[in-house]
Design a protein around this motif. Structure first.
Motif: not given
Length: 155
Positions: A63-68
């Motif tokens: 999975y990939t999480i948006v940080r900025i």
């Protein structure tokens, strides 16, 4: 440190249109076999996109999480590849002449990939980024450009 860039013949807003479309992800991210619905509204901060990665019969869920998220110029992600660990991926998009300069910067954060972070791993990441940016360019440049559409209006 794995940093690469590519120039695309489209404006930053067009590049952002591809980056912000979760359904386009598997078209340009190397190793992604299929994507699953995101949690939240991609690419808002905190949104997650789930996918299957792999090579041949070997697969892993990630999975990939948006940080900025700062449209249309900056997207920073934290990607998790299961047992392999996590990486920080920073993508910047800047206007450059008639098009855009896309820069990708990836660094291992945790897990096995962080422990094995060596010069050979950076070479592998450079090769992956070269292919990924080439794919991203093709997706972004598919269809007519703004300049093509403008020229068509004057014909």
């Amino acid at each position: 440190m794995a940093v690469r860039h590519v120039w695309v013949n489209r404006k930053p807003e067009r590049v952002w249109g591809v980056l912000s479309d979760a359904e386009q992800y598997q078209k340009w991210v190397v190793g992604t076999k299929e994507t699953h619905e995101s949690e939240g509204h991609w690419p808002e901060v905190g949104t997650a996109l789930r996918y299957t990665i792999g090579l041949g019969p070997l697969t892993e869920h990630g999975y990939t999480i948006v940080r900025i998220c700062e449209p249309p110029g900056r997207l920073e992600l934290e990607a998790s590849a299961g047992r392999l660990g996590t990486a920080r991926i920073a993508i910047s998009v800047k206007p450059w002449g008639e098009g855009s300069l896309i820069t990708m910067d990836e660094h291992p954060l945790r897990g096995a990939v962080a422990q094995m972070h060596t010069a050979p791993l950076d070479v592998a990441l450079q090769l992956r980024h070269r292919l990924m940016l080439s794919r991203l360019r093709k997706v972004v440049e598919s269809g007519r450009s703004e300049a093509d559409r403008e020229a068509g209006r004057h014909v």
